[in-house]
Design a protein around this motif. Structure first.
Motif, PDB file in Angstrom:
ATOM      1  N   VAL A   1    -109.013 -48.828 -21.422  1.00 45.76           N
ATOM      2  CA  VAL A   1    -107.751 -48.854 -20.685  1.00 45.76           C
ATOM      3  C   VAL A   1    -106.560 -48.657 -21.617  1.00 45.76           C
ATOM      4  O   VAL A   1    -106.597 -49.030 -22.784  1.00 45.76           O
ATOM      5  CB  VAL A   1    -107.563 -50.181 -19.896  1.00 45.76           C
ATOM      6  N   GLU A   2    -105.523 -48.043 -21.062  1.00 43.98           N
ATOM      7  CA  GLU A   2    -104.240 -47.962 -21.752  1.00 43.98           C
ATOM      8  C   GLU A   2    -103.371 -49.095 -21.219  1.00 43.98           C
ATOM      9  O   GLU A   2    -103.574 -49.574 -20.101  1.00 43.98           O
ATOM     10  CB  GLU A   2    -103.549 -46.634 -21.456  1.00 43.98           C
ATOM     11  N   MET A   3    -102.381 -49.484 -22.023  1.00 40.49           N
ATOM     12  CA  MET A   3    -101.455 -50.524 -21.594  1.00 40.49           C
ATOM     13  C   MET A   3    -100.024 -50.057 -21.821  1.00 40.49           C
ATOM     14  O   MET A   3     -99.738 -49.379 -22.801  1.00 40.49           O
ATOM     15  CB  MET A   3    -101.675 -51.811 -22.383  1.00 40.49           C
ATOM     16  N   ASP A   4     -99.166 -50.423 -20.905  1.00 36.50           N
ATOM     17  CA  ASP A   4     -97.730 -50.206 -21.054  1.00 36.50           C
ATOM     18  C   ASP A   4     -97.042 -51.404 -20.429  1.00 36.50           C
ATOM     19  O   ASP A   4     -97.687 -52.236 -19.781  1.00 36.50           O
ATOM     20  CB  ASP A   4     -97.296 -48.893 -20.388  1.00 36.50           C
ATOM     21  N   TRP A   5     -95.735 -51.482 -20.629  1.00 34.23           N
ATOM     22  CA  TRP A   5     -94.980 -52.657 -20.198  1.00 34.23           C
ATOM     23  C   TRP A   5     -93.708 -52.263 -19.485  1.00 34.23           C
ATOM     24  O   TRP A   5     -93.089 -51.262 -19.824  1.00 34.23           O
ATOM     25  CB  TRP A   5     -94.597 -53.519 -21.408  1.00 34.23           C
ATOM     26  N   MET A   6     -93.345 -53.063 -18.513  1.00 29.56           N
ATOM     27  CA  MET A   6     -92.040 -52.975 -17.871  1.00 29.56           C
ATOM     28  C   MET A   6     -91.425 -54.362 -17.918  1.00 29.56           C
ATOM     29  O   MET A   6     -92.158 -55.357 -17.879  1.00 29.56           O
ATOM     30  CB  MET A   6     -92.140 -52.546 -16.402  1.00 29.56           C
TER      31      MET A   6
ATOM     32  N   LEU B   1     -85.113 -53.846 -17.035  1.00 27.42           N
ATOM     33  CA  LEU B   1     -84.656 -54.148 -18.385  1.00 27.42           C
ATOM     34  C   LEU B   1     -85.367 -53.276 -19.411  1.00 27.42           C
ATOM     35  O   LEU B   1     -84.819 -52.967 -20.453  1.00 27.42           O
ATOM     36  CB  LEU B   1     -84.891 -55.627 -18.703  1.00 27.42           C
ATOM     37  N   LYS B   2     -86.628 -52.902 -19.112  1.00 28.65           N
ATOM     38  CA  LYS B   2     -87.415 -51.991 -19.955  1.00 28.65           C
ATOM     39  C   LYS B   2     -88.320 -51.186 -19.037  1.00 28.65           C
ATOM     40  O   LYS B   2     -89.074 -51.763 -18.267  1.00 28.65           O
ATOM     41  CB  LYS B   2     -88.249 -52.757 -20.977  1.00 28.65           C
ATOM     42  N   ASP B   3     -88.238 -49.870 -19.133  1.00 27.85           N
ATOM     43  CA  ASP B   3     -89.056 -49.009 -18.289  1.00 27.85           C
ATOM     44  C   ASP B   3     -90.325 -48.589 -19.030  1.00 27.85           C
ATOM     45  O   ASP B   3     -90.447 -48.785 -20.245  1.00 27.85           O
ATOM     46  CB  ASP B   3     -88.260 -47.773 -17.865  1.00 27.85           C
ATOM     47  N   LEU B   4     -91.255 -48.006 -18.287  1.00 34.19           N
ATOM     48  CA  LEU B   4     -92.494 -47.506 -18.875  1.00 34.19           C
ATOM     49  C   LEU B   4     -92.203 -46.398 -19.884  1.00 34.19           C
ATOM     50  O   LEU B   4     -91.272 -45.618 -19.707  1.00 34.19           O
ATOM     51  CB  LEU B   4     -93.411 -46.939 -17.791  1.00 34.19           C
ATOM     52  N   GLY B   5     -93.052 -46.315 -20.891  1.00 33.87           N
ATOM     53  CA  GLY B   5     -92.972 -45.219 -21.844  1.00 33.87           C
ATOM     54  C   GLY B   5     -94.038 -44.181 -21.566  1.00 33.87           C
ATOM     55  O   GLY B   5     -94.151 -43.186 -22.274  1.00 33.87           O
ATOM     56  N   THR B   6     -94.839 -44.393 -20.526  1.00 34.02           N
ATOM     57  CA  THR B   6     -95.968 -43.535 -20.182  1.00 34.02           C
ATOM     58  C   THR B   6     -95.743 -42.882 -18.825  1.00 34.02           C
ATOM     59  O   THR B   6     -95.272 -43.534 -17.900  1.00 34.02           O
ATOM     60  CB  THR B   6     -97.265 -44.388 -20.102  1.00 34.02           C
ATOM     61  N   ASP B   7     -96.116 -41.614 -18.707  1.00 29.72           N
ATOM     62  CA  ASP B   7     -96.076 -40.915 -17.430  1.00 29.72           C
ATOM     63  C   ASP B   7     -97.279 -41.377 -16.610  1.00 29.72           C
ATOM     64  O   ASP B   7     -98.423 -41.263 -17.070  1.00 29.72           O
ATOM     65  CB  ASP B   7     -96.127 -39.404 -17.673  1.00 29.72           C
ATOM     66  N   ILE B   8     -97.046 -41.896 -15.428  1.00 26.28           N
ATOM     67  CA  ILE B   8     -98.146 -42.408 -14.604  1.00 26.28           C
ATOM     68  C   ILE B   8     -98.545 -41.444 -13.486  1.00 26.28           C
ATOM     69  O   ILE B   8     -99.393 -41.771 -12.667  1.00 26.28           O
ATOM     70  CB  ILE B   8     -97.810 -43.797 -14.024  1.00 26.28           C
ATOM     71  N   ALA B   9     -97.959 -40.252 -13.459  1.00 27.67           N
ATOM     72  CA  ALA B   9     -98.297 -39.268 -12.429  1.00 27.67           C
ATOM     73  C   ALA B   9     -99.796 -38.979 -12.456  1.00 27.67           C
ATOM     74  O   ALA B   9    -100.390 -38.787 -13.522  1.00 27.67           O
ATOM     75  CB  ALA B   9     -97.506 -37.982 -12.639  1.00 27.67           C
ATOM     76  N   ASP B  10    -100.414 -39.012 -11.265  1.00 25.00           N
ATOM     77  CA  ASP B  10    -101.833 -38.715 -11.082  1.00 25.00           C
ATOM     78  C   ASP B  10    -102.754 -39.687 -11.835  1.00 25.00           C
ATOM     79  O   ASP B  10    -103.877 -39.334 -12.191  1.00 25.00           O
ATOM     80  CB  ASP B  10    -102.142 -37.263 -11.465  1.00 25.00           C
ATOM     81  N   ARG B  11    -102.285 -40.877 -12.114  1.00 27.08           N
ATOM     82  CA  ARG B  11    -103.083 -41.904 -12.805  1.00 27.08           C
ATOM     83  C   ARG B  11    -103.301 -43.089 -11.868  1.00 27.08           C
ATOM     84  O   ARG B  11    -102.500 -43.349 -10.978  1.00 27.08           O
ATOM     85  CB  ARG B  11    -102.334 -42.430 -14.045  1.00 27.08           C
ATOM     86  N   HIS B  12    -104.366 -43.824 -12.117  1.00 26.00           N
ATOM     87  CA  HIS B  12    -104.555 -45.113 -11.439  1.00 26.00           C
ATOM     88  C   HIS B  12    -103.753 -46.140 -12.221  1.00 26.00           C
ATOM     89  O   HIS B  12    -103.891 -46.251 -13.448  1.00 26.00           O
ATOM     90  CB  HIS B  12    -106.032 -45.508 -11.419  1.00 26.00           C
TER      91      HIS B  12
ATOM     92  N   PRO C   1     -98.300 -41.675  -8.863  1.00 29.03           N
ATOM     93  CA  PRO C   1     -99.611 -42.070  -9.372  1.00 29.03           C
ATOM     94  C   PRO C   1    -100.699 -41.813  -8.326  1.00 29.03           C
ATOM     95  O   PRO C   1    -100.402 -41.664  -7.133  1.00 29.03           O
ATOM     96  CB  PRO C   1     -99.445 -43.576  -9.603  1.00 29.03           C
ATOM     97  N   ARG C   2    -101.926 -41.763  -8.771  1.00 28.96           N
ATOM     98  CA  ARG C   2    -103.058 -41.602  -7.857  1.00 28.96           C
ATOM     99  C   ARG C   2    -103.209 -42.863  -7.000  1.00 28.96           C
ATOM    100  O   ARG C   2    -103.499 -42.783  -5.811  1.00 28.96           O
ATOM    101  CB  ARG C   2    -104.332 -41.332  -8.652  1.00 28.96           C
ATOM    102  N   SER C   3    -103.031 -44.030  -7.627  1.00 34.98           N
ATOM    103  CA  SER C   3    -103.083 -45.306  -6.900  1.00 34.98           C
ATOM    104  C   SER C   3    -102.283 -46.341  -7.674  1.00 34.98           C
ATOM    105  O   SER C   3    -102.086 -46.204  -8.888  1.00 34.98           O
ATOM    106  CB  SER C   3    -104.531 -45.788  -6.730  1.00 34.98           C
ATOM    107  N   VAL C   4    -101.824 -47.355  -6.955  1.00 35.70           N
ATOM    108  CA  VAL C   4    -101.154 -48.501  -7.573  1.00 35.70           C
ATOM    109  C   VAL C   4    -101.718 -49.766  -6.933  1.00 35.70           C
ATOM    110  O   VAL C   4    -101.664 -49.921  -5.709  1.00 35.70           O
ATOM    111  CB  VAL C   4     -99.620 -48.483  -7.376  1.00 35.70           C
ATOM    112  N   GLU C   5    -102.289 -50.615  -7.754  1.00 36.09           N
ATOM    113  CA  GLU C   5    -102.834 -51.896  -7.300  1.00 36.09           C
ATOM    114  C   GLU C   5    -102.210 -53.012  -8.135  1.00 36.09           C
ATOM    115  O   GLU C   5    -101.558 -52.746  -9.142  1.00 36.09           O
ATOM    116  CB  GLU C   5    -104.355 -51.919  -7.437  1.00 36.09           C
ATOM    117  N   VAL C   6    -102.465 -54.250  -7.703  1.00 37.48           N
ATOM    118  CA  VAL C   6    -101.877 -55.406  -8.364  1.00 37.48           C
ATOM    119  C   VAL C   6    -102.961 -56.413  -8.734  1.00 37.48           C
ATOM    120  O   VAL C   6    -103.856 -56.698  -7.932  1.00 37.48           O
ATOM    121  CB  VAL C   6    -100.849 -56.107  -7.448  1.00 37.48           C
ATOM    122  N   ALA C   7    -102.841 -56.940  -9.960  1.00 39.44           N
ATOM    123  CA  ALA C   7    -103.644 -58.079 -10.398  1.00 39.44           C
ATOM    124  C   ALA C   7    -102.656 -59.176 -10.790  1.00 39.44           C
ATOM    125  O   ALA C   7    -101.755 -58.941 -11.591  1.00 39.44           O
ATOM    126  CB  ALA C   7    -104.514 -57.711 -11.596  1.00 39.44           C
ATOM    127  N   ALA C   8    -102.808 -60.348 -10.206  1.00 41.41           N
ATOM    128  CA  ALA C   8    -101.899 -61.453 -10.501  1.00 41.41           C
ATOM    129  C   ALA C   8    -102.700 -62.707 -10.794  1.00 41.41           C
ATOM    130  O   ALA C   8    -103.667 -63.013 -10.091  1.00 41.41           O
ATOM    131  CB  ALA C   8    -100.963 -61.709  -9.329  1.00 41.41           C
TER     132      ALA C   8
END
Length: 179
Positions: A59-64, A82-93, A119-126
């Motif tokens: 897995v890759e990791m990025d932060w917001m 306050l801080k946006d992603l540094g990675t393009d998430i287009a067509d990614r899970h 993105p291809r999908s967006v899910e949440v883990a909390a």
């Protein structure tokens, strides 16, 4: 710090055990196409670290960093990046990793923001969810624990930027944050 804790809600063993279970499920669910993990700063740092180590995928990791609290104990409902992603998430899970879902207002805004990026999908883990505090219903794919509507600290969760380093989730004494 322990003197400010009314009681321990979840100890370190319970938290790590549950995150390991969630990590195994994520490994199964995304076996063919690993997601990018998007941690929500600052609270999700501990959760992200332990969860990522329990996922047996590359897995890759990025932060917001988004804010709707300030120094208070309740969400203001006004979200700022306050801080946006540094990675393009287009067509990614994308798998958003959160420490806690309280009102749902911030997460609802974040989901809409990330979905607008293609993105291809967006899910949440909390790690934590407070069902009684929900003002917006959010579909959360991976939930560690449902907890009562109390002000909690530790394991990344803070009050006025302190207590994040406690190895457990505890309930903060009211006397600490009420005048």
């Amino acid at each position: 710090m322990q003197d400010d804790v009314e009681r321990v809600l979840l100890d370190e063993t319970a938290i790590r055990g549950r995150l390991a279970e969630i990590g195994r499920q994520i490994t199964e669910d995304y076996a063919d196409e690993p997601p990018i993990l998007v941690g929500v700063l600052k609270g999700a740092v501990m959760v992200m670290s332990d969860l990522a180590r329990s996922i047996d995928l590359p897995v890759e990791m990025d932060w917001m960093a988004v804010s709707s609290y300030g120094a208070g104990t309740r969400s203001s409902g006004v979200v700022r990046i306050l801080k946006d992603l540094g990675t393009d998430i287009a067509d990614r899970h994308v798998l958003i990793v959160e420490d806690i879902i309280d009102s749902g207002l911030t997460l609802s805004w974040l989901l809409a923001n990330l979905r607008s990026r293609g993105p291809r999908s967006v899910e949440v883990a909390a790690l934590l969810r407070k069902p009684e505090a929900a003002r917006i219903e959010i579909d959360v794919k991976y939930i560690g624990f449902d907890i009562p509507n109390e002000f909690v600290i530790g394991y990344g969760l803070d009050y006025a930027e302190t207590y994040r380093n406690l190895p457990y989730v505890g309930v903060l004494k009211r006397s600490v944050y009420e005048d």
